[in-house]
Enzyme design. Structure first.
Site, PDB file in Angstrom:
ATOM      1  N   ASP A  30      10.059  78.576 124.459  1.00 51.48           N
ATOM      2  CA  ASP A  30      10.977  77.999 123.468  1.00 51.48           C
ATOM      3  C   ASP A  30      12.385  78.532 123.725  1.00 51.48           C
ATOM      4  O   ASP A  30      12.707  79.653 123.352  1.00 51.48           O
ATOM      5  CB  ASP A  30      10.470  78.404 122.073  1.00 51.48           C
ATOM      6  N   ASP A  34      13.589  77.242 118.004  1.00 50.99           N
ATOM      7  CA  ASP A  34      13.106  76.545 116.800  1.00 50.99           C
ATOM      8  C   ASP A  34      11.605  76.730 116.584  1.00 50.99           C
ATOM      9  O   ASP A  34      11.022  76.111 115.696  1.00 50.99           O
ATOM     10  CB  ASP A  34      13.472  75.049 116.860  1.00 50.99           C
ATOM     11  N   ASP A  38      10.117  73.865 124.781  1.00 54.98           N
ATOM     12  CA  ASP A  38      11.000  72.760 125.145  1.00 54.98           C
ATOM     13  C   ASP A  38      11.249  72.758 126.656  1.00 54.98           C
ATOM     14  O   ASP A  38      10.805  73.667 127.378  1.00 54.98           O
ATOM     15  CB  ASP A  38      12.325  72.851 124.363  1.00 54.98           C
ATOM     16  N   ASP A 211      -3.110  59.081 130.953  1.00 56.27           N
ATOM     17  CA  ASP A 211      -3.915  59.345 129.760  1.00 56.27           C
ATOM     18  C   ASP A 211      -4.903  58.193 129.528  1.00 56.27           C
ATOM     19  O   ASP A 211      -4.514  57.020 129.601  1.00 56.27           O
ATOM     20  CB  ASP A 211      -2.951  59.463 128.564  1.00 56.27           C
ATOM     21  N   GLU A 275      -7.074  60.547 133.994  1.00 53.21           N
ATOM     22  CA  GLU A 275      -8.022  61.094 133.038  1.00 53.21           C
ATOM     23  C   GLU A 275      -8.988  59.942 132.756  1.00 53.21           C
ATOM     24  O   GLU A 275      -8.679  59.046 131.972  1.00 53.21           O
ATOM     25  CB  GLU A 275      -7.310  61.526 131.747  1.00 53.21           C
TER      26      GLU A 275
HETATM   27  C1  NOJ Z   1      -6.238  62.484 125.979  1.00 53.56           C
HETATM   28  C2  NOJ Z   1      -5.268  63.591 125.752  1.00 53.56           C
HETATM   29  O1  NOJ Z   1      -5.520  64.618 126.673  1.00 53.56           O
HETATM   30  C3  NOJ Z   1      -5.443  64.033 124.321  1.00 53.56           C
HETATM   31  O2  NOJ Z   1      -4.730  65.209 124.041  1.00 53.56           O
HETATM   32  C4  NOJ Z   1      -5.020  62.898 123.426  1.00 53.56           C
HETATM   33  O3  NOJ Z   1      -5.301  63.246 122.077  1.00 53.56           O
HETATM   34  C5  NOJ Z   1      -5.757  61.610 123.764  1.00 53.56           C
HETATM   35  N1  NOJ Z   1      -5.848  61.374 125.169  1.00 53.56           N
HETATM   36  C6  NOJ Z   1      -5.078  60.413 123.132  1.00 53.56           C
HETATM   37  O4  NOJ Z   1      -3.879  60.134 123.784  1.00 53.56           O
END
Ligand code: NOJ
Length: 574
Positions: A30, A34, A38, A211, A275
């Site tokens: 940080d 705050d 960041d 993601d 992922e």
């Molecule tokens: C996978 C991400 O790693 C996780 O942190 C997130 O909550 C979900 N996808 C939804 O985007």
């Protein structure tokens, strides 16, 4: 400035053997005081990461967001949230990272936006059937008056995957209601994300972590799962193996076939890691290849239980998969969604001891490694956070919370937040326990048996030792061209070097031993992990160069106590 490739490897292939360090930005450092990490904080700690010996960073989302799901609810994909800084901060950070030889991977969140995204606010302001609603998945409900959700799908965060809006329609959200799912059959959605990729590629990013990469396309007609489980009672796993109408649909591959030429049109090897999860290794393999993505996370390694059999099976499967997909695998022990592995392996001294052994096992394997921030400090999960401080949206819906692996890192000093922010900073957004004083970076630096020094030593050897290139034989190259080890199927004990140059060695029950073949004349390296209940004496593999615990020398070999790993080297004879 561009980043130079590892010795002997073309720049485009850097990801094949990279050690990537996952930065959960809000909990890393940080700079502005705050209480929240960041981008300027990341920038200030780049020298630490360079000295640690990693090759790249993966930054979790730092885009404009209401932060309902820690930034995985994006309101503007082309801007930095003020809590994390500015686009200028990003530019400074990436410039410095490249100058230090570190590559930058950013997260892209294409399955859903935030409900604060202008597209979603426009959709809510527009009538059913409008073009604005068509960018998302709005549907009429079932039953009298449309009072029931359109189908039986459930949110991964618990409860129904549908929320009703005042005019009576429902919208789909596989995660929180604040994360509406996009309609990826809409050309505007596709065009927008292709443009977002270019936006960050133009700013110099070296790759993307995608993601929910298996979730963007839903089966036509949004059919019921149809397993008869009453609404609200099915706990869907994001990365489960079940065949579901909203995961791993064939058309999702069209998206990646459109993305790959975009990545390839930039110099220097821009990559993407998914992922994703699929029913079978064969289906997961379809995400990877020269016309789709470069890698997918290997979560089986993370899920393996602490036993020789469990890890042997997972490693064999992963090496075989690497052969199918033609790219080295990835290894992951922890991330921001899972309980930290120190705790999974038993917590306390036992968990830490096992985690240190696991690190040596992982770093001796071929392929790329994803480290989660703080694992190099041996941090455990924080299990006793007060409920009122927990921010994971899943907590309110399921009682499960991922906050315990997201506690800000301890850097230095005697009082919380242990150097996470500057002097006089606001309290960190989650409190570090008092035991973390002894786990800070400064507390561990220069201490020979600290976990930090173990990671530093292992990463240095992984970089420098001739037997430890991540991809010695072109793992997954069925012809095994280009290296001494070949790339056949997984080798049995004592057999020839198998996929990626791993050769299993004969060992007692409860012990795993594998060798990495070195180029002609260079010493072979063997990693031995003792998962068993008794100490084992290692005689056959030469001299220990690194062990997960400090061990006393012994003329008759090296005794590896239980839950300990060692790297041994011996010149190749004959
Ligand atoms: C996978 C991400 O790693 C996780 O942190 C997130 O909550 C979900 N996808 C939804 O985007």
């Amino acid at each position: 400035m561009s980043v130079s490739p590892a010795p002997g490897r073309p720049a485009e292939d850097w990801w094949k053997s990279a050690v990537v360090y996952q930065v959960y930005v809000r909990s890393f450092a940080d700079a502005d005081g705050d209480g929240v990490g960041d981008l300027a904080g990341v920038r200030s700690r780049l020298p630490y990461l360079r000295d640690l010996g990693v090759d790249a960073l993966w930054l979790t989302p730092f885009y404009r967001s209401p932060m309902v799901d820690g930034g995985y609810d994006v309101a503007d994909y082309r801007d930095v949230d003020p809590v994390f800084g500015t686009l200028a901060d990003f530019d400074h950070m990436i410039t410095d990272a490249h100058a230090l030889g570190l590559r930058i991977i950013v997260d892209i969140v294409p399955n859903h936006t935030s409900d604060a995204h202008p597209w979603f606010t426009a959709a809510l302001a527009s009538p059913p059937g409008s073009a604005e609603r068509d960018r998302y998945l709005f549907r009429d409900g079932r039953g009298p008056g449309g009072d029931l959700p359109p189908n039986d799908w459930e949110s991964i965060f618990g409860g129904p995957a549908w929320t009703r809006v005042p005019d009576g329609q429902w919208y789909l959200h596989l995660f929180d209601p604040a994360q509406p799912d996009l309609n990826w059959r809409h050309p505007e959605v596709r065009a927008e994300f292709e443009d977002v990729l270019r936006f960050w590629l133009d700013r110099g990013v070296d790759g993307f972590r995608i993601d929910v990469a298996h979730g963007m396309i839903k089966a036509e007609g949004l059919p019921d799962v149809g397993d008869g489980v009453p609404a609200g009672q099915r706990q869907v796993e994001l990365l489960g193996r079940a065949r579901l109408p909203y995961f791993d649909q064939d058309e999702v591959h069209d998206i990646y076939r459109a993305w790959r030429p975009i990545l390839d049109s930039y110099p220097g090897g821009r990559m993407a890691v998914a992922e994703a999860w699929a029913e079978t290794p064969q289906r997961l393999a379809r995400y990877i290849g020269p016309d789709e993505l470069h890698q997918a996370f290997n979560f089986d390694f993370l899920d393996a239980t602490w036993s020789a059999d469990s890890f042997r099976k997972v490693i064999d499967t992963a090496l075989a998969e690497a052969t199918i997909v033609g790219a080295p695998t990835t290894w992951v022990l922890s991330n921001h969604d899972k309980q930290r592995h120190v705790t999974r392996y038993g917590d306390g001294a036992l968990g830490l001891r096992r985690a240190r052994a696991a690190a040596l096992m992982m770093l001796a394997l071929p392929g790329s490694v994803y480290l989660y921030q703080g694992e190099e400090l041996g941090l455990p999960e924080v299990l006793d956070l007060p409920d009122e401080l927990r921010q994971d949206p899943a907590f309110r819906r399921t009682g499960e919370s991922r906050d315990g692996c997201r506690v800000p890192l301890p850097w230095s000093g005697d009082v919380p937040p242990y150097g996470f922010g500057p002097a006089g900073a606001a309290p960190a957004w989650l409190p570090a326990p008092p035991t973390w004083r002894a786990r800070s970076v400064t507390a561990q630096t220069g201490v020979p048996d600290s976990t930090l020094e173990l990671y530093r030593a292992a990463l240095r050897l992984r970089r420098d030792h001739p037997a430890l290139p991540g991809d010695p034989a072109g793992a997954g190259d069925p012809a095994g061209a280009g290296g001494p080890a070949g790339a056949g199927g997984p080798a049995g004990a004592g057999g020839p070097a198998g996929a990626g140059g791993v050769r299993w060695r004969e060992s007692e029950p409860g012990v795993l031993a594998f060798s990495r073949a070195a180029p002609a004349g260079a010493p072979e390296l063997t990693c031995v992990v003792n998962f068993g209940d008794e100490p084992v004496t290692v005689r056959d593999y030469g001299t220990p160069i690194l062990t997960s615990e400090l061990l006393a020398g012994d003329a008759d070999g090296t005794t590896l106590p239980t839950d300990t790993a060692g790297w041994f080297v011996r010149p190749v004879t004959g």
